[in-house]
Design a protein around this motif. Sequence first.
Motif, PDB file in Angstrom:
ATOM      1  N   GLN A 107     -35.045  37.913  34.635  1.00 18.93           N
ATOM      2  CA  GLN A 107     -34.587  38.876  33.665  1.00 18.93           C
ATOM      3  C   GLN A 107     -33.307  39.483  34.025  1.00 18.93           C
ATOM      4  N   SER A 108     -33.087  39.884  35.292  1.00 17.58           N
ATOM      5  CA  SER A 108     -31.935  40.352  35.867  1.00 17.58           C
ATOM      6  C   SER A 108     -30.504  39.267  35.539  1.00 17.58           C
ATOM      7  N   ALA A 109     -31.156  38.192  35.921  1.00 20.06           N
ATOM      8  CA  ALA A 109     -29.825  37.081  35.700  1.00 20.06           C
ATOM      9  C   ALA A 109     -29.679  36.925  34.193  1.00 20.06           C
ATOM     10  N   LEU A 110     -30.555  36.938  33.417  1.00 24.62           N
ATOM     11  CA  LEU A 110     -30.294  36.748  31.954  1.00 24.62           C
ATOM     12  C   LEU A 110     -29.586  37.602  31.356  1.00 24.62           C
ATOM     13  N   ILE A 111     -29.692  39.170  32.052  1.00 24.63           N
ATOM     14  CA  ILE A 111     -28.997  40.311  31.529  1.00 24.63           C
ATOM     15  C   ILE A 111     -27.375  40.138  31.771  1.00 24.63           C
ATOM     16  N   GLN A 112     -27.319  39.855  33.200  1.00 22.65           N
ATOM     17  CA  GLN A 112     -25.886  39.561  33.693  1.00 22.65           C
ATOM     18  C   GLN A 112     -25.190  38.371  32.852  1.00 22.65           C
ATOM     19  N   ALA A 113     -26.106  37.354  32.446  1.00 19.77           N
ATOM     20  CA  ALA A 113     -25.453  36.123  31.710  1.00 19.77           C
ATOM     21  C   ALA A 113     -25.181  36.484  30.350  1.00 19.77           C
ATOM     22  N   ALA A 114     -25.486  37.521  29.642  1.00 17.63           N
ATOM     23  CA  ALA A 114     -25.130  38.034  28.364  1.00 17.63           C
ATOM     24  C   ALA A 114     -24.377  39.003  28.447  1.00 17.63           C
ATOM     25  N   GLU A 115     -24.041  39.866  29.577  1.00 20.74           N
ATOM     26  CA  GLU A 115     -22.957  40.654  29.822  1.00 20.74           C
ATOM     27  C   GLU A 115     -21.617  39.991  29.632  1.00 20.74           C
ATOM     28  N   THR A 116     -21.361  38.642  30.411  1.00 17.68           N
ATOM     29  CA  THR A 116     -20.217  38.245  30.542  1.00 17.68           C
ATOM     30  C   THR A 116     -19.467  37.765  28.902  1.00 17.68           C
ATOM     31  N   PRO A 117     -20.281  37.138  28.188  1.00 21.94           N
ATOM     32  CA  PRO A 117     -19.960  36.858  26.934  1.00 21.94           C
ATOM     33  C   PRO A 117     -19.872  38.027  25.654  1.00 21.94           C
ATOM     34  N   ALA A 118     -20.663  39.159  26.161  1.00 20.75           N
ATOM     35  CA  ALA A 118     -20.233  40.472  25.281  1.00 20.75           C
ATOM     36  C   ALA A 118     -18.930  41.004  25.634  1.00 20.75           C
ATOM     37  N   ARG A 119     -18.343  40.922  26.770  1.00 21.16           N
ATOM     38  CA  ARG A 119     -17.078  41.477  27.140  1.00 21.16           C
ATOM     39  C   ARG A 119     -15.982  40.562  26.533  1.00 21.16           C
ATOM     40  N   LEU A 120     -16.419  39.274  26.350  1.00 23.12           N
ATOM     41  CA  LEU A 120     -15.407  38.318  25.716  1.00 23.12           C
ATOM     42  C   LEU A 120     -15.369  38.529  24.266  1.00 23.12           C
ATOM     43  N   VAL A 121     -16.190  38.708  23.564  1.00 21.94           N
ATOM     44  CA  VAL A 121     -16.151  39.190  22.254  1.00 21.94           C
ATOM     45  C   VAL A 121     -15.212  40.204  22.109  1.00 21.94           C
ATOM     46  N   THR A 122     -15.485  41.163  22.720  1.00 16.60           N
ATOM     47  CA  THR A 122     -14.523  42.375  22.768  1.00 16.60           C
ATOM     48  C   THR A 122     -12.981  41.985  23.108  1.00 16.60           C
ATOM     49  N   LEU A 123     -12.734  41.051  24.092  1.00 18.25           N
ATOM     50  CA  LEU A 123     -11.381  40.779  24.520  1.00 18.25           C
ATOM     51  C   LEU A 123     -10.759  39.738  23.599  1.00 18.25           C
ATOM     52  N   SER A 124     -11.616  38.701  22.563  1.00 18.05           N
ATOM     53  CA  SER A 124     -11.355  38.340  21.802  1.00 18.05           C
ATOM     54  C   SER A 124     -10.436  39.082  20.475  1.00 18.05           C
ATOM     55  N   GLY A 125     -11.311  40.288  20.145  1.00 19.58           N
ATOM     56  CA  GLY A 125     -10.668  41.026  19.172  1.00 19.58           C
ATOM     57  C   GLY A 125      -9.562  41.857  19.683  1.00 19.58           C
ATOM     58  N   GLU A 126      -9.214  41.918  20.907  1.00 19.21           N
ATOM     59  CA  GLU A 126      -8.045  42.517  21.474  1.00 19.21           C
ATOM     60  C   GLU A 126      -6.766  41.592  21.209  1.00 19.21           C
ATOM     61  N   ILE A 127      -7.226  40.373  21.569  1.00 21.22           N
ATOM     62  CA  ILE A 127      -5.981  39.118  21.180  1.00 21.22           C
ATOM     63  C   ILE A 127      -5.722  38.998  19.703  1.00 21.22           C
ATOM     64  N   VAL A 128      -6.660  39.029  18.857  1.00 20.87           N
ATOM     65  CA  VAL A 128      -6.358  38.947  17.382  1.00 20.87           C
ATOM     66  C   VAL A 128      -5.401  39.996  17.009  1.00 20.87           C
ATOM     67  N   ASP A 129      -5.902  41.456  17.746  1.00 22.06           N
ATOM     68  CA  ASP A 129      -5.039  42.592  17.135  1.00 22.06           C
ATOM     69  C   ASP A 129      -3.789  42.515  17.779  1.00 22.06           C
ATOM     70  N   LEU A 130      -3.265  41.953  18.998  1.00 23.45           N
ATOM     71  CA  LEU A 130      -2.080  41.990  19.525  1.00 23.45           C
ATOM     72  C   LEU A 130      -1.428  40.781  18.450  1.00 23.45           C
ATOM     73  N   ALA A 131      -2.036  39.804  18.300  1.00 22.30           N
ATOM     74  CA  ALA A 131      -1.205  38.705  17.483  1.00 22.30           C
ATOM     75  C   ALA A 131      -1.132  39.282  16.008  1.00 22.30           C
ATOM     76  N   THR A 132      -1.895  40.102  15.461  1.00 22.91           N
ATOM     77  CA  THR A 132      -1.340  40.952  14.237  1.00 22.91           C
ATOM     78  C   THR A 132      -0.448  41.668  14.259  1.00 22.91           C
ATOM     79  N   GLU A 133      -0.255  42.563  15.420  1.00 25.03           N
ATOM     80  CA  GLU A 133       0.722  43.487  15.616  1.00 25.03           C
ATOM     81  C   GLU A 133       2.172  42.626  15.714  1.00 25.03           C
ATOM     82  N   LEU A 134       2.089  41.501  16.436  1.00 23.96           N
ATOM     83  CA  LEU A 134       3.189  40.503  16.608  1.00 23.96           C
ATOM     84  C   LEU A 134       3.867  39.997  15.440  1.00 23.96           C
ATOM     85  N   TYR A 135       2.750  39.617  14.492  1.00 21.80           N
ATOM     86  CA  TYR A 135       3.110  38.972  13.292  1.00 21.80           C
ATOM     87  C   TYR A 135       4.383  39.371  12.444  1.00 21.80           C
TER      88      TYR A 135
END
Length: 208
Positions: A107-135
């Motif tokens: 259970q602990s390992a599964l939770i940690q395995a979900a934490e990493t992609p959860a952060r990645l979703v947020t990071l992806s949004g930050e990339i799109v935000d930067l690209a939108t600003e730059l456009y």
Amino acid sequence: MISSESLRSYLARLAAKQPTPGGGAAAALHAAQGAALVAMVARYTTGAKYEQHAPLVQRITADADGLIEEALHLAEADEAAFQAVIDSYKLPSGTAELKAARAAGIQSALIQAAETPARLVTLSGEIVDLATELYDVANANVISDVAAAADAARAAATTARVNIDINVVAVKDPQARARLARQTDGIEEKVVLAADALSARVRERILG
């Protein structure tokens, strides 16, 4: 480590019949490429012609460079987290105590395995935000790479979402499941919509 191995070596490992690296690492590298494309466009948007936008472009460049490093870290973290899930299933379960310890470890390992992609979703949004600003200020000669960055971030977010789901469905603690859900609540959908909108704007600008 993914960040230091050759591309050919990474792809060979990704293609091999082995559990890691997998889709989670691939998602993080989508994000890393998206951030790198933003940084590249920003670096082409410099000089006298773009002097009035220099503070914005400098900030975007620095932020994008930082996201490249974080995405690479997440690629390696995802590989390690999924390996921990695999290892937890191999723990001994010959006694009631060992069985309980194994279940807790899983259970602990599964939770940690979900934490990493959860952060990645947020990071992806930050990339799109930067690209939108730059456009709006980007060098027109590399404007297509703004769309490429957005599409790479979009792929990262949607792939990360699948990796969250496959781990969360096996998490038994309802509070942990709710917390993981809150971390990404609505973010992936926003990333997809923003990336699609930005890509469409770039194509319209290219095609006139």
